[in-house]
Design an enzyme around this catalytic site. Structure first.
Site, PDB file in Angstrom:
ATOM      1  N   ASP A  30     -37.450  15.842  13.112  1.00  0.00           N
ATOM      2  CA  ASP A  30     -37.384  16.179  14.531  1.00  0.00           C
ATOM      3  C   ASP A  30     -35.950  16.578  14.886  1.00  0.00           C
ATOM      4  O   ASP A  30     -34.994  15.946  14.436  1.00  0.00           O
ATOM      5  CB  ASP A  30     -37.824  14.973  15.374  1.00  0.00           C
ATOM      6  N   ILE A  31     -35.830  17.610  15.696  1.00  0.00           N
ATOM      7  CA  ILE A  31     -34.495  18.131  16.030  1.00  0.00           C
ATOM      8  C   ILE A  31     -33.734  17.193  16.960  1.00  0.00           C
ATOM      9  O   ILE A  31     -32.498  17.227  17.009  1.00  0.00           O
ATOM     10  CB  ILE A  31     -34.631  19.552  16.640  1.00  0.00           C
ATOM     11  N   ASN A  86     -48.457  12.134  21.073  1.00  0.00           N
ATOM     12  CA  ASN A  86     -48.555  12.418  22.503  1.00  0.00           C
ATOM     13  C   ASN A  86     -49.626  13.493  22.704  1.00  0.00           C
ATOM     14  O   ASN A  86     -49.625  14.508  22.011  1.00  0.00           O
ATOM     15  CB  ASN A  86     -47.215  12.914  23.042  1.00  0.00           C
ATOM     16  N   GLY A  92     -47.383  12.940  27.753  1.00  0.00           N
ATOM     17  CA  GLY A  92     -46.001  13.192  27.358  1.00  0.00           C
ATOM     18  C   GLY A  92     -45.836  14.275  26.313  1.00  0.00           C
ATOM     19  O   GLY A  92     -44.736  14.447  25.765  1.00  0.00           O
ATOM     20  N   HIS A  99     -49.001  17.273  16.523  1.00  0.00           N
ATOM     21  CA  HIS A  99     -48.015  16.681  15.624  1.00  0.00           C
ATOM     22  C   HIS A  99     -48.069  15.166  15.704  1.00  0.00           C
ATOM     23  O   HIS A  99     -48.319  14.601  16.762  1.00  0.00           O
ATOM     24  CB  HIS A  99     -46.595  17.179  15.946  1.00  0.00           C
TER      25      HIS A  99
HETATM   26  P1  AMP Z   1     -43.896  15.848  22.013  1.00  0.00           P
HETATM   27  O1  AMP Z   1     -43.196  15.370  23.243  1.00  0.00           O
HETATM   28  O2  AMP Z   1     -44.784  14.796  21.388  1.00  0.00           O
HETATM   29  O3  AMP Z   1     -44.605  17.161  22.227  1.00  0.00           O
HETATM   30  O4  AMP Z   1     -42.752  16.052  20.939  1.00  0.00           O
HETATM   31  C1  AMP Z   1     -42.213  17.276  20.596  1.00  0.00           C
HETATM   32  C2  AMP Z   1     -41.084  17.012  19.644  1.00  0.00           C
HETATM   33  O5  AMP Z   1     -40.720  18.232  19.027  1.00  0.00           O
HETATM   34  C3  AMP Z   1     -39.837  16.458  20.315  1.00  0.00           C
HETATM   35  O6  AMP Z   1     -39.520  15.173  19.749  1.00  0.00           O
HETATM   36  C4  AMP Z   1     -38.776  17.507  19.998  1.00  0.00           C
HETATM   37  O7  AMP Z   1     -37.499  16.948  19.731  1.00  0.00           O
HETATM   38  C5  AMP Z   1     -39.352  18.196  18.780  1.00  0.00           C
HETATM   39  N1  AMP Z   1     -38.905  19.560  18.569  1.00  0.00           N
HETATM   40  C6  AMP Z   1     -38.887  20.567  19.461  1.00  0.00           C
HETATM   41  N2  AMP Z   1     -38.410  21.695  18.906  1.00  0.00           N
HETATM   42  C7  AMP Z   1     -38.138  21.396  17.619  1.00  0.00           C
HETATM   43  C8  AMP Z   1     -37.612  22.142  16.512  1.00  0.00           C
HETATM   44  N3  AMP Z   1     -37.276  23.437  16.618  1.00  0.00           N
HETATM   45  N4  AMP Z   1     -37.439  21.504  15.335  1.00  0.00           N
HETATM   46  C9  AMP Z   1     -37.761  20.192  15.206  1.00  0.00           C
HETATM   47  N5  AMP Z   1     -38.269  19.442  16.200  1.00  0.00           N
HETATM   48  C10 AMP Z   1     -38.445  20.034  17.394  1.00  0.00           C
END
Ligand code: AMP
Ligand code: ZN
Length: 112
Positions: A30-31, A86, A92, A99
């Protein structure tokens, strides 16, 4: 889906720190990690959320979930880990490509 950030990661159009890949599933860091280890497990095919899954996703979902303990162990989370899915805006979800968050270690997490 051309405007989906995780589909772009699958396609290699957006970089990611990959930790696992097979023909159906991809996992990457995760970024914005909220624990020392925080990886995301996604299907390569676009599915918007867990609420959009159908019975024919059963094997895929099982594959994704079974990957969680393997990746957690590989990332050094020997004492255990958390999983999070989520679903929907009220749940959320921010990225509408299914994912599973797998995270743990380090300081207490800021959200669960
Ligand atoms: P959610 O709130 O469950 O939809 O989580 C989305 C997740 O995706 C968040 O924890 C973000 O930090 C992660 N995310 C968004 N863009 C990227 C990216 N380019 N690379 C890795 N993780 C990402
Ligand atoms: Zn997608």
């Amino acid at each position: 889906m051309s405007d989906c950030i995780f589909c772009k990661i699958v396609a290699g159009e957006i970089p990611s720190a990959r930790v696992y890949e097979d023909d159906e599933v991809l996992a990457f860091h995760d970024i914005h990690p909220f624990a020392r280890v925080h990886v995301l497990i996604i299907p390569k095919a676009h599915v918007a959320s867990l609420a959009d899954c159908a019975p024919d996703h059963q094997a895929l979902l099982g594959r994704m979930l079974l990957l969680a303990p393997r990746l957690a162990k590989e990332q050094g989370l020997d004492a255990g880990f958390k999983t999070l899915v989520n679903t929907g805006r009220g749940g959320g979800q921010e990225v509408f490509h299914l994912h599973i968050h797998v995270f743990g270690g380090g300081d207490p997490v800021r959200r669960t």
